[in-house]
Design a protein around this motif. Structure first.
Motif: not given
Length: 530
Positions: A324-331
């Motif tokens: 979910s985080c990666r899909a929003a550009g968050i690592d």
């Protein structure tokens, strides 16, 4: 087996509405007794159960006990937990975990082959059984869906909503259904003397929620319209760490992250929960939710920081949150996750007894749509899936021991008129629930919400919106009437607990009476007394 809607009039005498954990588990426990499961979404989808990341609480580890589990449940519930219910739930937990294992749920195990257990907020021991870290809900629903489809006694009817319970002389006689997504379709009426509501919660009545769109309080509304007693509707649990990336529903950052050491910080990089509660990030959810809410409201923002606790292990330990985080550009291994409170779980619901029976004869309820007394004012983490399976099993046992009358022939029912679903009106209702009946409440906003929801119920020509408004009205009216703060219900104008801990038992008639009184007060202004 799956049947076309044309066959449903020849139903067996047990009908389950809802295809989540409670509904499917109850259907399996009823086998080989014939049962029909009605679900709006495809089987295994559209249920909050599938979104559950934490897992199931059960005292299965060495050194833990049902008594300790029950004590934690009672402590978290802010004085309103039924102690007998809590102890019964905890005692039955290991047996229900064994049932799920037999149905094929692949719970995580340690190197010695024992069930692996994690810890979550307000638990005194590690007792949460998981699947692949944060995939318990998906895995449980997948296993039960496979088991249901392989059970010949279970008929599944997908793509239909239950929009009304039919009753006579205080007992259920049937259901009115309508094709999901087609408000002008002709409704279908079926006769049934034994109905189990397992329709889930109310989260999607709020603008910010972790729940799927199907969680709109439908079951609560149709039961209330049929005269059922509703318990504790004002108690809504807001998950402290919904991931704020502009999605509806909001992805969830499971509480297990904090159990593994992740901390909450504000935009200045400061931990703020240590000043709020001795347990800091592992305080009860209502306290953490208000702590996060305060930081967001102050403009500092709130973030979940797992960099030190998990770092490079994040993706392996919590793959769902990581995705979910990666899909929003968050690592999340390298940067904090923006979070905010979101409507997550409803402690209130249809009042049921120890067998899952409601106040309406022939109507049972299980899962989030019900209120057993197990959660009180604040649900202990990961007790919801446990309650669903425990009460689903009890309901099945109760029905199997009952003499259910054959379905009566229903007289020709008048076809209710229904207009197209008013999306803007529903959006406004959700916005008002968040702003007026949310994490922090006060009398003026609650009064405005009660009047608004009563007007929608009275004036709308759409049955789905009416049902949403009915459930919203029940929540808001009970919140208006409770002049204290307790658990998930916090009023800024009454910030302390009353010395007398009492549960709410109410009906739709009583909620409407509160709305009528507030409407009259607005016409002839007087001081509001709640």
């Amino acid at each position: 087996m799956r049947n076309q809607i044309e066959d449903i009039r020849n139903t067996p005498n047990v009908v389950i509405v809802g295809g989540g954990l409670a509904g499917l588990f109850c259907a399996l426990k009823l086998a080989p007794r014939p049962v029909t499961v009605i679900t709006a979404a495809p089987l295994g989808q559209g249920a909050s159960s599938a979104w559950a990341q934490g897992g199931i609480a059960a005292a299965v580890a060495e050194g833990d006990s049902p008594e300790a589990h029950a004590a934690d449940t009672i402590a978290a519930g802010a004085g309103l937990v039924d102690a007998d219910v809590a102890h019964g739930l905890a005692r039955e937990a290991p047996a229900r975990i064994d049932d799920l294992l037999r149905y094929g749920v692949p719970f995580d195990r340690d190197l010695e082959g024992h069930l692996a257990v994690g810890r979550e907020a307000a638990h005194s021991a590690r007792r949460i059984v998981h699947v692949q870290g944060d995939r318990a809900g998906q895995a449980i629903l997948a296993a039960l869906t496979t088991a249901v489809r392989a059970t010949p006694s279970i008929r599944v009817v997908e793509g239909y909503l239950a929009e009304e319970l039919l009753t006579a002389d205080g007992a259920v006689t049937g259901l009115r259904l309508r094709k999901a997504g087609d408000p002008i379709a002709k409704p279908v009426t079926i006769a049934a003397r034994a109905i189990v509501l397992a329709t889930g919660g109310i989260g999607h009545l709020y603008a910010v929620t972790t729940n799927p769109p199907e969680a709109r309080g439908l079951g609560l509304a149709i039961a209330a319209r049929a005269g059922a007693v509703i318990a504790d509707p004002e108690f809504v649990q807001f998950h402290p760490t919904a991931i704020m990336v502009g999605r509806d529903p909001a992805p969830l950052a499971t509480e297990a992250l904090r159990g593994e050491g992740a901390v909450l910080i504000n935009g200045n990089g400061e931990r703020f929960m240590q000043a709020v509660h001795p347990l800091a990030e592992l305080a009860p959810r209502d306290i953490v939710a208000r702590g996060v809410f305060a930081e967001v409201a102050a403009g500092r923002g709130a973030f979940l920081d797992a960099r030190d606790a998990l770092g490079a292990r994040f993706a392996e330990k919590f793959p769902t949150v990581h995705a979910s985080c990666r899909a929003a550009g968050i690592d999340p291994a390298r940067e904090p996750i923006p979070v905010a409170p979101a409507a997550h779980y409803h402690m209130g619901g249809i009042a049921v007894d120890a067998r899952g029976r409601s106040s309406v004869q022939g109507l049972w309820a299980a899962g989030e749509v019900s209120c057993t007394g197990a959660h009180g004012a604040n649900r202990l983490a990961s007790n919801s899936l446990l309650e669903a399976v425990v009460y689903a099993a009890r309901i099945a046992e109760d029905i199997l021991g009952c003499e259910i009358p054959s379905p009566a022939h229903l007289a020709e029912q008048p076809v209710p008129r229904n207009c197209a679903f008013p999306a803007l009106a529903a959006q406004n209702l959700r916005a008002m629930m968040t702003s007026h009946v949310g994490v922090v409440r006060d009398r003026e906003r609650l009064a405005e919400a009660v009047r608004s929801f009563a007007a929608i119920e009275r004036d709308t020509g759409n049955i789905a919106l009416r049902n949403m408004a009915i459930t919203a009205l029940l929540v808001a009216a009970a919140a208006f009437a409770r002049r204290e703060s307790r658990g998930g219900h916090y009023r800024s104008d009454h910030p302390t607990e009353s010395p007398l801990a009492r549960r709410t038992m109410t009906t739709l008639v009583q909620a409407r009476e509160i709305a009528d009184r507030l409407a009259e007060l607005k016409r002839t202004p007087q001081p509001i007394t709640a």
